[in-house]
Scaffold this active site. Structure first.
Site, PDB file in Angstrom:
ATOM      1  N   CYS A 196      72.958  18.543  -8.531  1.00 34.44           N
ATOM      2  CA  CYS A 196      73.651  19.901  -8.307  1.00 34.44           C
ATOM      3  C   CYS A 196      72.551  20.942  -8.038  1.00 34.44           C
ATOM      4  O   CYS A 196      73.027  22.083  -8.049  1.00 34.44           O
ATOM      5  CB  CYS A 196      74.609  20.180  -9.474  1.00 34.44           C
ATOM      6  SG  CYS A 196      73.583  20.469 -11.065  1.00 34.44           S
ATOM      7  N   GLU A 225      66.921  18.019 -15.956  1.00 32.80           N
ATOM      8  CA  GLU A 225      66.200  19.154 -15.301  1.00 32.80           C
ATOM      9  C   GLU A 225      64.696  19.165 -15.671  1.00 32.80           C
ATOM     10  O   GLU A 225      64.170  20.330 -15.520  1.00 32.80           O
ATOM     11  CB  GLU A 225      67.094  20.551 -14.967  1.00 32.80           C
ATOM     12  CG  GLU A 225      67.450  21.001 -16.624  1.00 32.80           C
ATOM     13  CD  GLU A 225      68.286  22.239 -16.280  1.00 32.80           C
ATOM     14  OE1 GLU A 225      68.570  22.669 -15.003  1.00 32.80           O
ATOM     15  OE2 GLU A 225      68.985  22.544 -17.195  1.00 32.80           O
ATOM     16  N   ASN A 247      66.203  22.102  -9.333  1.00 26.08           N
ATOM     17  CA  ASN A 247      65.625  23.529  -9.122  1.00 26.08           C
ATOM     18  C   ASN A 247      64.673  23.500 -10.396  1.00 26.08           C
ATOM     19  O   ASN A 247      63.444  23.867 -10.076  1.00 26.08           O
ATOM     20  CB  ASN A 247      66.636  24.659  -9.258  1.00 26.08           C
ATOM     21  CG  ASN A 247      67.901  24.586  -8.221  1.00 26.08           C
ATOM     22  OD1 ASN A 247      67.579  23.720  -7.099  1.00 26.08           O
ATOM     23  ND2 ASN A 247      68.929  25.253  -8.717  1.00 26.08           N
ATOM     24  N   ASP A 248      65.175  23.305 -11.611  1.00 24.84           N
ATOM     25  CA  ASP A 248      64.321  23.275 -12.742  1.00 24.84           C
ATOM     26  C   ASP A 248      63.344  22.146 -12.719  1.00 24.84           C
ATOM     27  O   ASP A 248      62.325  22.319 -13.176  1.00 24.84           O
ATOM     28  CB  ASP A 248      65.008  23.534 -13.836  1.00 24.84           C
ATOM     29  CG  ASP A 248      65.480  24.832 -14.143  1.00 24.84           C
ATOM     30  OD1 ASP A 248      64.639  25.736 -13.957  1.00 24.84           O
ATOM     31  OD2 ASP A 248      66.834  25.059 -14.757  1.00 24.84           O
ATOM     32  N   ARG A 268      79.446  24.042 -17.353  1.00 24.25           N
ATOM     33  CA  ARG A 268      78.223  24.104 -17.950  1.00 24.25           C
ATOM     34  C   ARG A 268      78.327  25.249 -19.046  1.00 24.25           C
ATOM     35  O   ARG A 268      78.436  26.267 -18.761  1.00 24.25           O
ATOM     36  CB  ARG A 268      76.957  24.141 -16.989  1.00 24.25           C
ATOM     37  CG  ARG A 268      75.527  24.085 -17.987  1.00 24.25           C
ATOM     38  CD  ARG A 268      74.352  24.117 -16.870  1.00 24.25           C
ATOM     39  NE  ARG A 268      74.095  25.489 -16.244  1.00 24.25           N
ATOM     40  CZ  ARG A 268      73.343  25.873 -15.424  1.00 24.25           C
ATOM     41  NH1 ARG A 268      72.533  24.749 -14.802  1.00 24.25           N
ATOM     42  NH2 ARG A 268      73.186  26.964 -14.996  1.00 24.25           N
ATOM     43  N   ARG A 307      78.454  27.476 -13.450  1.00 25.93           N
ATOM     44  CA  ARG A 307      77.446  28.024 -14.104  1.00 25.93           C
ATOM     45  C   ARG A 307      77.897  29.302 -15.015  1.00 25.93           C
ATOM     46  O   ARG A 307      78.043  30.571 -14.656  1.00 25.93           O
ATOM     47  CB  ARG A 307      76.391  28.741 -13.053  1.00 25.93           C
ATOM     48  CG  ARG A 307      75.273  27.894 -12.572  1.00 25.93           C
ATOM     49  CD  ARG A 307      74.480  28.353 -11.752  1.00 25.93           C
ATOM     50  NE  ARG A 307      73.172  27.502 -11.357  1.00 25.93           N
ATOM     51  CZ  ARG A 307      73.186  26.996  -9.951  1.00 25.93           C
ATOM     52  NH1 ARG A 307      74.224  27.319  -9.249  1.00 25.93           N
ATOM     53  NH2 ARG A 307      72.365  26.463  -9.764  1.00 25.93           N
ATOM     54  N   ARG A 359      60.025  28.848  -9.919  1.00 29.70           N
ATOM     55  CA  ARG A 359      61.048  28.774  -8.808  1.00 29.70           C
ATOM     56  C   ARG A 359      61.418  30.203  -8.341  1.00 29.70           C
ATOM     57  O   ARG A 359      61.789  30.096  -7.133  1.00 29.70           O
ATOM     58  CB  ARG A 359      62.423  28.124  -9.159  1.00 29.70           C
ATOM     59  CG  ARG A 359      63.110  29.035 -10.587  1.00 29.70           C
ATOM     60  CD  ARG A 359      64.129  28.072 -11.268  1.00 29.70           C
ATOM     61  NE  ARG A 359      65.407  28.019 -10.349  1.00 29.70           N
ATOM     62  CZ  ARG A 359      66.408  27.572 -11.081  1.00 29.70           C
ATOM     63  NH1 ARG A 359      66.273  27.046 -12.399  1.00 29.70           N
ATOM     64  NH2 ARG A 359      67.676  27.915 -10.370  1.00 29.70           N
ATOM     65  N   HIS A 413      67.706  32.283  -9.333  1.00 29.81           N
ATOM     66  CA  HIS A 413      68.819  32.303  -9.484  1.00 29.81           C
ATOM     67  C   HIS A 413      69.423  33.579  -8.367  1.00 29.81           C
ATOM     68  O   HIS A 413      70.726  33.477  -7.938  1.00 29.81           O
ATOM     69  CB  HIS A 413      69.306  32.494 -10.743  1.00 29.81           C
ATOM     70  CG  HIS A 413      69.157  31.198 -11.713  1.00 29.81           C
ATOM     71  ND1 HIS A 413      67.903  31.029 -12.186  1.00 29.81           N
ATOM     72  CD2 HIS A 413      70.128  30.446 -11.931  1.00 29.81           C
ATOM     73  CE1 HIS A 413      68.157  29.984 -12.904  1.00 29.81           C
ATOM     74  NE2 HIS A 413      69.110  29.373 -12.679  1.00 29.81           N
TER      75      HIS A 413
HETATM   76  C1  PEP Z   1      69.026  23.481 -11.769  1.00 32.35           C
HETATM   77  O1  PEP Z   1      67.967  23.661 -12.388  1.00 32.35           O
HETATM   78  O2  PEP Z   1      68.756  22.839 -10.753  1.00 32.35           O
HETATM   79  C2  PEP Z   1      70.270  23.840 -11.719  1.00 32.35           C
HETATM   80  C3  PEP Z   1      71.495  23.554 -11.204  1.00 32.35           C
HETATM   81  O3  PEP Z   1      70.601  24.807 -12.900  1.00 32.35           O
HETATM   82  P1  PEP Z   1      70.181  26.352 -12.608  1.00 32.35           P
HETATM   83  O4  PEP Z   1      69.616  26.612 -10.861  1.00 32.35           O
HETATM   84  O5  PEP Z   1      71.477  27.052 -13.048  1.00 32.35           O
HETATM   85  O6  PEP Z   1      69.091  26.474 -13.492  1.00 32.35           O
HETATM   86 MG    MG Z   2      68.503  24.540 -14.314  1.00 37.08          MG
END
Ligand code: PEP
Ligand code: MG
Length: 615
Positions: free
Chosen positions: A547, A476, A499-500, A370, A334, A510, A227
């Site tokens: 996303c 995710e 990402n997750d 979200r 977010r 990550r 993040h």
């Molecule tokens: C993700 O996990 O890809 C996502 C968009 O959410 P975040 O990065 O806020 O966990």
């Molecule tokens: Mg996520």
């Protein structure tokens, strides 16, 4: 003497430079890390310092002593983990520096083992009934003072006693920082155009960066999709994370070049290096200008297939960047960033104002909000202060009470946020997105809460939109992706959080530098899961977007189109590049690429295919 503080922020300051250090300008040094946010910047190094931890000394009830001891244990564990990590990184330093720093880190680690210091802290909590922070500071100070009082008589002995006292105090400070989870950094002293360099930055720290002041960021730790990285891209600050050895010997004020495209940090550049970097800064600015001209052009493929390009939003300061990016909506707001860097949870009214201002700024374009995704690396002090989340950090926070799991357990928190979103939805199109969904039961339960909140607001004659906003989910986790058809029957839209999804599918943190090379969204498992989600959404005819950071990489746009995706949400600065990729391809070619990619058994072959496609 090597600057220990360089490896261990908050440790004692190093001594004055030697005559030799003043006479010889330090040589140019180039370090390699993970290119995190494109752009090149040149400026003076600003080494961040830890803000002193904020806490008040206080007494506790006897019944709370066990909980305080548990908090202490958790802080000790965390501190040991941090120090072991630092120790593991010593191998990148010259041998003589290793020889100086290793014993110091060992001394810290020993103090955090079954030591007199730790026994003393435990006794203070149990017998004197004081909070863990109070016990740590009091015991560390008493211990340090005892060392100094003992001294030894000779100047050498006194010096050794003072160093020992400093070590004890540093261990105390580290424990308190981990107990209070206070943001570690203060950027107050950074001059205009400074290059911020740190051992690591937490997301809450990164949210405090002023992009008009800080020219670039470089850290020793961190991964490309953590993040912190996402925020830096959102702010458009050129960044290189995960550059080992960066802090060793670093001096505040020396010149640094951060190249967020190549992933390099150059310290004390030679004149020729500096001249090259200046040219790169100019050419990057020109490139950005050229891409800016795409703003008004439609996002359609060469054969006329339209693609939706939305922007991700973390902080309201990004709104002007969204406006100039050409994005036609917010695909992911977010909301957790509204809860960070404050002591109390924002009220329903405060949240309504923020969401309403975003909805109004988007002038009729949709805004996907979200609901709070707490957990994992996103720590939110306000929630801890309000007793809404556990004080003691889980052993595996990414697998714990994250996202929708927490919200369903804290109905007041969830309802206040839903009410604020519904109130904002009276001012423009809004969609509601649930994070970390893994079961259909979670979607159903969330919908029950949403309907209840809407009924309550209607009864109170609050203005709401005629139709309630669509309720969608983040896909995710591999579990959600595998059950996409079932979830598509409950949710009104999908947003794939790559990402997750990548982290949970490949079992790779990550934000972790050490295993960063395994975190690969082109892994065949990822492509299969993404394909399944696109298909699952299609069976029910619900919209699906990507996303996660994968959507922001224009090299991957054709592959994602080929996998069936027609909607992407990325940080604002990536929107023009992704649009350029969309406008340069046909759906047929994308499908052929995806078909080839799906036949590959390892990511490196897929990467070759993707790169060849781009040429
Ligand atoms: C993700 O996990 O890809 C996502 C968009 O959410 P975040 O990065 O806020 O966990
Ligand atoms: Mg996520």
């Amino acid at each position: 003497m090597h600057d220990v503080g360089a490896l261990d922020p908050g440790a004692r300051a190093s001594g004055a430079p030697t005559a030799a250090a003043v006479a010889d300008p330090p040589p140019e040094r180039r370090l390699f890390g993970i290119p995190t946010c494109a752009g090149v910047a040149i400026g003076p190094v600003f080494r961040t310092t830890e803000a002193p931890p904020q806490f008040t000394r206080h007494r506790i009830q006897a019944a709370d002593a066990a909980a305080e001891q548990a908090r202490l244990e958790s802080a000790i564990m965390q501190s040991r983990k941090q120090l072991l990590k630092l120790r593991g990184r010593l191998s990148v330093l010259p041998e003589d520096s290793q020889g100086e720093i290793a014993p110091l880190l060992d001394a810290y680690l020993q103090m955090l083992g079954p030591s007199r210091l730790v026994r003393g802290i435990r006794t203070r909590i149990g017998d004197r009934l004081v909070s863990a922070e109070t016990a740590v500071m009091e015991e560390a100070n008493a211990f340090a003072n005892a060392f100094i009082a003992l001294g030894g008589g000779t100047a050498e002995d006194d010096g050794a006693a003072r160093r020992k006292a400093d070590e004890v105090r540093e261990v105390g400070r580290r424990l308190v920082r981990n107990l209070t989870r206070a943001p570690f950094r203060s950027f107050a002293g950074a001059v205009q155009g400074a290059i911020l360099i740190a051992e690591s930055l937490r997301p809450a720290d990164a949210a405090l960066i002023d992009p008009s002041r800080i020219a670039a960021v470089a850290t020793e730790e961190g991964g490309t999709d953590g993040h912190t990285a996402i925020l830096l891209r959102a702010l458009g600050v050129p960044a290189v994370l995960g550059a080992p050895g960066l802090m060793a010997g670093l001096r505040a004020g020396e010149t640094a070049i951060v190249d967020g495209v190549l992933g390099t940090v150059t310290l004390n550049p030679l004149p020729a290096t500096l001249a090259n970097a200046k040219r790169a800064v100019v050419s990057f600015a020109r490139d950005r200008q050229r891409l800016g001209r795409l703003r008004r052009l439609p996002a359609v493929t060469l054969d006329g297939e339209p693609v939706l390009l939305h922007a991700n939003l973390e902080l309201p300061v990004e709104l002007p960047m969204v406006a100039s990016s050409g994005a036609t909506g917010i695909g992911l707001l977010r909301s957790e960033f509204l809860f960070m860097n404050r002591d109390t949870v924002p009220t329903e009214d405060e949240q309504t104002e923020t969401y309403r201002s975003v909805v109004e700024a988007m002038s009729g374009d949709p805004v996907t909000i979200r609901v709070l995704d707490w957990g994992g690396e996103k720590e939110v002090e306000a929630l801890t202060n309000a007793g809404l989340v556990p004080e003691v950090v889980d052993a595996n926070p990414a697998l714990g009470l994250r996202g929708i799991r927490l919200l369903l357990r804290q109905p007041a928190l969830f309802e206040a946020q839903l009410a604020a979103i519904l109130r904002a939805a009276a001012h423009g199109p809004v969609r509601i997105l649930l994070p970390m969904v893994t079961t259909v039961a979670e979607v159903r339960a969330a919908r029950v809460v949403l309907l209840r909140v809407a009924d309550r607001l209607r009864a109170a004659r609050v203005r709401l939109p005629k139709a309630l906003p669509p309720l969608g989910i983040m896909v995710e986790t591999p579990g959600a992706a595998l059950c996409a058809p079932a979830l598509a029957a409950e949710a009104e839209f999908f947003a794939i959080g790559t990402n997750d999804l990548c982290m949970y599918t490949l079992a790779v943190d990550r934000g972790e530098t050490d295993v960063a090379e395994l975190y690969d969204p082109l892994n065949p498992a990822m492509l299969r899961l993404i394909g399944m989600v696109a298909e699952g959404a299609a069976t029910r005819g619900i919209p699906v977007s990507v996303c996660g950071e994968m959507a922001a990489n224009p090299a991957l746009t054709p592959l994602l189109i080929g996998l069936g995706l027609r909607s992407f949400s990325t940080n604002a600065s990536a929107v023009p590049r992704v649009k350029q990729a969309v406008r340069g391809t046909t759906v047929d070619d994308c499908q052929r690429l995806a078909w080839q990619a799906m036949k590959q058994t390892d990511a490196s072959r897929t990467r070759e295919l993707v790169e060849r496609f781009g040429r």
